[in-house]
Design a protein around this motif. Structure first.
Motif, PDB file in Angstrom:
ATOM      1  N   ARG A 296      11.566   1.161 -12.182  1.00  0.00           N
ATOM      2  CA  ARG A 296      10.856   0.025 -12.777  1.00  0.00           C
ATOM      3  C   ARG A 296      10.576  -1.039 -11.719  1.00  0.00           C
ATOM      4  NH1 ARG A 296       9.839  -2.299 -17.842  1.00  0.00           N
ATOM      5  NH2 ARG A 296       8.402  -4.003 -17.404  1.00  0.00           N
ATOM      6  N   GLU A 297      11.524  -1.240 -10.811  1.00  0.00           N
ATOM      7  CA  GLU A 297      11.333  -2.207  -9.731  1.00  0.00           C
ATOM      8  C   GLU A 297      10.124  -1.826  -8.875  1.00  0.00           C
ATOM      9  OE1 GLU A 297      14.102  -4.050  -6.167  1.00  0.00           O
ATOM     10  OE2 GLU A 297      14.072  -1.872  -6.453  1.00  0.00           O
ATOM     11  N   GLN A 298       9.988  -0.549  -8.569  1.00  0.00           N
ATOM     12  CA  GLN A 298       8.842  -0.111  -7.770  1.00  0.00           C
ATOM     13  C   GLN A 298       7.536  -0.287  -8.524  1.00  0.00           C
ATOM     14  OE1 GLN A 298      10.718   3.783  -6.773  1.00  0.00           O
ATOM     15  NE2 GLN A 298       9.865   3.432  -4.737  1.00  0.00           N
ATOM     16  N   ARG A 299       7.532   0.049  -9.801  1.00  0.00           N
ATOM     17  CA  ARG A 299       6.299  -0.118 -10.581  1.00  0.00           C
ATOM     18  C   ARG A 299       5.882  -1.584 -10.629  1.00  0.00           C
ATOM     19  NH1 ARG A 299       9.251   3.209 -14.012  1.00  0.00           N
ATOM     20  NH2 ARG A 299       9.204   1.778 -15.801  1.00  0.00           N
ATOM     21  N   ASP A 300       6.859  -2.485 -10.725  1.00  0.00           N
ATOM     22  CA  ASP A 300       6.554  -3.918 -10.740  1.00  0.00           C
ATOM     23  C   ASP A 300       6.042  -4.406  -9.383  1.00  0.00           C
ATOM     24  OD1 ASP A 300       7.288  -4.083 -13.386  1.00  0.00           O
ATOM     25  OD2 ASP A 300       9.294  -4.875 -12.982  1.00  0.00           O
TER      26      ASP A 300
ATOM     27  N   GLY B 293       8.442  -4.103 -25.989  1.00  0.00           N
ATOM     28  CA  GLY B 293       8.236  -4.783 -24.715  1.00  0.00           C
ATOM     29  C   GLY B 293       6.797  -4.666 -24.251  1.00  0.00           C
ATOM     30  N   PRO B 294       6.423  -5.408 -23.207  1.00  0.00           N
ATOM     31  CA  PRO B 294       5.022  -5.446 -22.784  1.00  0.00           C
ATOM     32  C   PRO B 294       4.488  -4.105 -22.305  1.00  0.00           C
ATOM     33  CG  PRO B 294       6.444  -6.634 -21.236  1.00  0.00           C
ATOM     34  CD  PRO B 294       7.262  -6.338 -22.426  1.00  0.00           C
ATOM     35  N   GLU B 295       5.334  -3.282 -21.671  1.00  0.00           N
ATOM     36  CA  GLU B 295       4.859  -2.004 -21.141  1.00  0.00           C
ATOM     37  C   GLU B 295       4.462  -1.061 -22.270  1.00  0.00           C
ATOM     38  OE1 GLU B 295       5.988   0.553 -17.203  1.00  0.00           O
ATOM     39  OE2 GLU B 295       7.647  -0.036 -18.495  1.00  0.00           O
ATOM     40  N   THR B 296       5.282  -0.972 -23.307  1.00  0.00           N
ATOM     41  CA  THR B 296       4.952  -0.093 -24.431  1.00  0.00           C
ATOM     42  C   THR B 296       3.930  -0.743 -25.367  1.00  0.00           C
ATOM     43  OG1 THR B 296       6.901  -0.927 -25.590  1.00  0.00           O
ATOM     44  CG2 THR B 296       7.123   1.173 -24.420  1.00  0.00           C
TER      45      THR B 296
ATOM     46  N   VAL C 299       5.392  -7.819  -5.096  1.00  0.00           N
ATOM     47  CA  VAL C 299       6.008  -8.054  -3.794  1.00  0.00           C
ATOM     48  C   VAL C 299       7.013  -6.951  -3.481  1.00  0.00           C
ATOM     49  CG1 VAL C 299       5.719 -10.544  -4.004  1.00  0.00           C
ATOM     50  CG2 VAL C 299       7.866  -9.512  -4.725  1.00  0.00           C
ATOM     51  N   ASP C 300       7.301  -6.810  -2.170  1.00  0.00           N
ATOM     52  CA  ASP C 300       8.320  -5.881  -1.666  1.00  0.00           C
ATOM     53  C   ASP C 300       8.064  -4.439  -2.115  1.00  0.00           C
ATOM     54  OD1 ASP C 300       9.506  -7.989  -0.391  1.00  0.00           O
ATOM     55  OD2 ASP C 300      11.027  -8.331  -1.923  1.00  0.00           O
ATOM     56  N   GLU C 301       6.837  -4.011  -1.986  1.00  0.00           N
ATOM     57  CA  GLU C 301       6.441  -2.644  -2.330  1.00  0.00           C
ATOM     58  C   GLU C 301       7.073  -1.661  -1.344  1.00  0.00           C
ATOM     59  OE1 GLU C 301       2.138  -0.272  -2.788  1.00  0.00           O
ATOM     60  OE2 GLU C 301       2.219  -2.460  -2.554  1.00  0.00           O
ATOM     61  N   TYR C 302       7.521  -0.533  -1.851  1.00  0.00           N
ATOM     62  CA  TYR C 302       8.073   0.508  -0.972  1.00  0.00           C
ATOM     63  C   TYR C 302       8.025   1.858  -1.675  1.00  0.00           C
ATOM     64  CZ  TYR C 302      12.371   0.615  -3.766  1.00  0.00           C
ATOM     65  OH  TYR C 302      13.262   0.758  -4.801  1.00  0.00           O
ATOM     66  N   ILE C 303       8.103   2.923  -0.884  1.00  0.00           N
ATOM     67  CA  ILE C 303       8.156   4.283  -1.411  1.00  0.00           C
ATOM     68  C   ILE C 303       9.292   5.028  -0.727  1.00  0.00           C
ATOM     69  CG2 ILE C 303       6.537   5.248   0.289  1.00  0.00           C
ATOM     70  CD1 ILE C 303       5.385   6.965  -1.992  1.00  0.00           C
ATOM     71  N   SER C 304       9.936   5.907  -1.455  1.00  0.00           N
ATOM     72  CA  SER C 304      11.061   6.635  -0.869  1.00  0.00           C
ATOM     73  C   SER C 304      10.565   7.819  -0.044  1.00  0.00           C
ATOM     74  CB  SER C 304      12.014   7.127  -1.964  1.00  0.00           C
ATOM     75  OG  SER C 304      11.459   8.215  -2.677  1.00  0.00           O
ATOM     76  N   LEU C 305      11.327   8.168   0.971  1.00  0.00           N
ATOM     77  CA  LEU C 305      11.000   9.338   1.776  1.00  0.00           C
ATOM     78  C   LEU C 305      11.072  10.604   0.929  1.00  0.00           C
ATOM     79  CD1 LEU C 305      12.988   8.485   5.045  1.00  0.00           C
ATOM     80  CD2 LEU C 305      10.609   7.969   4.491  1.00  0.00           C
TER      81      LEU C 305
ATOM     82  N   GLY D 201       0.784  -1.226   0.000  1.00  0.00           N
ATOM     83  CA  GLY D 201       0.000   0.000   0.000  1.00  0.00           C
ATOM     84  C   GLY D 201       0.813   1.273   0.000  1.00  0.00           C
ATOM     85  N   THR D 202       2.128   1.171   0.150  1.00  0.00           N
ATOM     86  CA  THR D 202       2.934   2.396   0.174  1.00  0.00           C
ATOM     87  C   THR D 202       2.807   3.166  -1.131  1.00  0.00           C
ATOM     88  OG1 THR D 202       4.831   0.992  -0.404  1.00  0.00           O
ATOM     89  CG2 THR D 202       4.630   1.667   1.903  1.00  0.00           C
ATOM     90  N   LEU D 203       2.763   2.443  -2.257  1.00  0.00           N
ATOM     91  CA  LEU D 203       2.572   3.079  -3.563  1.00  0.00           C
ATOM     92  C   LEU D 203       1.116   3.058  -3.997  1.00  0.00           C
ATOM     93  CD1 LEU D 203       5.668   1.620  -5.476  1.00  0.00           C
ATOM     94  CD2 LEU D 203       5.384   3.975  -4.702  1.00  0.00           C
ATOM     95  N   ASP D 204       0.413   2.015  -3.650  1.00  0.00           N
ATOM     96  CA  ASP D 204      -0.959   1.800  -4.134  1.00  0.00           C
ATOM     97  C   ASP D 204      -1.873   1.477  -2.960  1.00  0.00           C
ATOM     98  OD1 ASP D 204      -3.166   1.289  -5.713  1.00  0.00           O
ATOM     99  OD2 ASP D 204      -2.506  -0.703  -6.325  1.00  0.00           O
TER     100      ASP D 204
END
Length: 431
Positions: free
Chosen positions: A398-402, A271-274, A407-413, A98-101
């Motif tokens: 990209r790691e955060q978007r994935d 790639g899949p994103e584009t 798994v391992d969701e996080y947001i920077s301060l 939930g930090t990002l979403d």
């Protein structure tokens, strides 16, 4: 942020499986975290627990609606490297589901409001905060928030919900961050693909049974993806970002309007994103067949999650899937579906207000429109506003978007701090 992440507000399609105690605890913690907001803004409960706040301004002519949701998707705890609801704060980040979403967006909106109130600020225009409790299960809180605003005669001048972010490396030749602002979202279709045949003992299989036919249908869908097209918002994104591209590619992108078919094909191959930008996508997410290892399935079902490109509809997509599968024994059943939204303008005062807030908080970023591939509560607000946008004011790797729904969701301060600055500017400095 940490305190709110530690509360597991996991949404379930079946309300009977939802932890109502956690949802109630979240509201209590939220109230304690933002006392000035709750003292000065009027609060209305909408739907099964959504929260709609009204911050009265000097004028109601250009009301602003800021959106977020505080429910989250389920987790498989064993897949995470730490407790998904730890809310751990490291030297640089906050960790947890939930930090990002999308608790991050809720927090930075409320921090902006709380700090402005602490400074004695009063808005020139009305501000509404619409916080959903069931976005992850396509619930009714946002729908009822729209109904409530409509009943009050409110026509939002600008609506902002979660969506795009500040990203790097998503566009060839662009060496600056891109702040992608969603001006529309794709449609969403959940579809069951089912076929039936005679079951029986696995010791006596027959060729061409239900599972074989279903597998053949899935194979055809995989081999025949939807055609590609560069929509008007995607073209606007290419043209905007293309102005900042270095090297020979810049000359190509300057002629993007005349190269739409070629650019669409190029996006599909990158790639899949584009690729998702230029076509309707079909993802097979669940398969069901035999109830036992030694039983031939009498019924086989696949669940397809489909994101519908602008210009297409639920009906046109289902029709094309039938044409591709070419098997009358296959049944296509719509579980739920919604068409793509209308497109909000990427020029004018509203988009300029977002661009201005981005420039203050991410000075190196290029702000550009795009079409959001995921579904959000914002889609309901098109019914009462012509200016609905999707942007989370956070820099995301990209790691955060994935990690969103992963798994391992996080947001920077740092991103949280910039997010607060973004919303403070949007509230206090907009036209």
């Amino acid at each position: 942020m940490s305190a709110l992440v530690r509360i597991p507000t996991v949404s379930h399609p079946d309300p009977g499986h939802q932890d109502d105690v956690a949802f109630a605890r979240f509201v209590k913690t939220f109230e304690a975290s933002y006392p000035l907001l709750h003292e000065h803004l009027d609060r209305t409960t909408v739907g099964p627990g959504g929260l709609l706040f009204h911050w009265a301004g000097d004028s109601a002519e250009k009301p602003l609606v800021l959106m977020a949701h505080w429910d989250v998707v389920p987790v498989v705890e064993s897949d995470w490297s730490e407790d998904p609801f730890s809310g751990r704060v490291s030297a640089t980040d906050v960790h947890g589901r939930g930090t990002l979403d999308d608790k991050g967006s809720l927090v930075v909106i409320c921090e902006a409001v709380e700090t402005l109130l602490a400074e004695g600020y009063s808005p020139e225009q009305d501000v509404y905060l619409s916080f959903g409790c069931d976005e992850e299960v396509a619930g009714t809180a946002a729908v009822e928030a729209v109904d409530e605003l409509r009943s009050r005669g409110v026509t939002p001048w600008l609506v902002i919900d979660e969506g795009g972010a500040v990203v790097e490396g998503v566009f060839p030749g662009l060496r600056r961050p891109a702040a992608l602002v969603g001006v529309a979202e794709k449609g969403l279709l959940d579809l069951e693909i089912t076929t039936a045949d005679q079951g029986g003992h696995a010791a006596m299989p027959r060729q061409g049974g239900a599972v074989a036919r279903l597998a053949r249908a899935i194979g055809r869908l995989d081999q025949h993806p939807f055609p590609v097209t560069l929509t008007d918002p995607a073209l606007a994104m290419v043209e905007t970002l293309g102005e900042h591209v270095r090297g020979p590619l810049r000359a190509v992108l300057s002629r993007a309007g005349s190269l739409r078919p070629a650019l669409a094909q190029a996006f599909a191959r990158m790639g899949p994103e584009t690729a998702a930008v230029v076509r309707t996508t079909v993802a097979i997410t669940r398969l069901e067949g035999s109830p036992a290892a030694n039983v031939i399935a009498a019924r086989a079902t696949a669940h397809a999650n489909i994101r519908i490109q602008l210009g297409e509809t639920v009906e046109s997509v289902v029709a094309r899937l039938g044409d591709v599968i070419k098997d009358r024994t296959i049944e296509l059943r719509v579980v739920s579906g919604s068409n793509p939204t209308s497109v909000s303008p990427s020029d004018g005062e509203q988009f300029d207000a977002i661009r201005s807030a981005v420039a203050v908080t991410y000075p190196d970023a290029v702000t550009a429109p795009y079409v959001m591939m995921q579904a959000s509560d914002a889609r309901h607000f098109h019914a009462i506003s012509d200016h609905v946008y999707r942007f989370s004011p956070f820099a995301m790797t990209r790691e955060q978007r994935d990690s969103i729904h992963g798994v391992d969701e996080y947001i920077s301060l740092d991103a949280l701090g910039r997010g607060v600055a973004f919303y403070r500017h949007l509230i206090a400095e907009r036209p």
